[in-house]
Design an enzyme around this catalytic site. Structure first.
Site: not given
Ligand code: NAG
Length: 178
Positions: A118-120, A126
């Site tokens: 994940h990222c934001v 990601s």
């Protein structure tokens, strides 16, 4: 996700032609067996992760202002790996392609493992690391890797990341002599 309101058009052929009209503006999607691509909200929900059976988390936004889910957040039940990447076209994300791919590969070699990357928002940083993993460990071309992931989730690596992924594609092709 900007395309959330586009109607499904299954069977009309429009899925292929309308950008973003394919599947998913979900928080998280399984884009490869046992490999989940998602957003910060997914990563911050420990109960949700437990229900999904997630054993590993790769956070591509490690140490940025949005990072709530750092190592201590998960305790001993989830193995955590942080990649401190910024979602800027000039950011050198290619320096993490091989180490992140190795982490994902090792994680998925563990019986029963499920990994969240994940990222934001779960569409640029990601997603780029997932594409690199598919190219490095499953020998997919960049185009094929994008197609594979897009069957399950709308992704949009920034233009700088795409350029770096293209360079990886060329590098891998040369190494494999094709
Ligand atoms: C990005 O990082 C890699 C690995 O450290 C390095 O080889 C490469 O030259 C860097 N690329 C740019 C554009 O700085």
């Amino acid at each position: 996700c900007a395309h959330a309101s586009l109607p499904k058009s299954r069977g009309t052929g429009l899925d292929e032609t309308l950008p973003g009209a394919g599947p998913s503006c979900n928080h998280v999607d399984e884009v490869w067996p046992n490999l989940f691509l998602g957003d910060q909200a997914t990563a911050a929900n420990r109960y949700g992760l437990w229900k999904m059976g997630i054993t590993h988390v790769l956070n591509a936004a490690h140490g940025t202002m949005f990072c709530q889910g750092c190592h201590d957040f998960y305790g001993t039940t989830i193995d955590y790996h942080g990649v401190p990447a910024y979602d800027l076209p000039d950011f050198n994300i290619s320096q993490f392609f091989f180490s992140a791919a190795e982490y994902i590969h090792k994680a998925l070699s563990t019986p029963g493992a499920k990994i969240l990357i994940h990222c934001v928002v779960g569409i640029s940083r990601s997603a780029s690391l997932v594409l690199a993993y598919l190219m490095i460990h499953h020998h997919l071309s960049l185009v094929k890797a994008i197609q594979t992931v897009k069957e399950h989730r709308w992704i949009s690596p920034n233009r700088g990341f795409l350029k770096q992924l293209r360079n990886l594609d060329l590098q891998l092709q040369q190494e494999r002599g094709c």
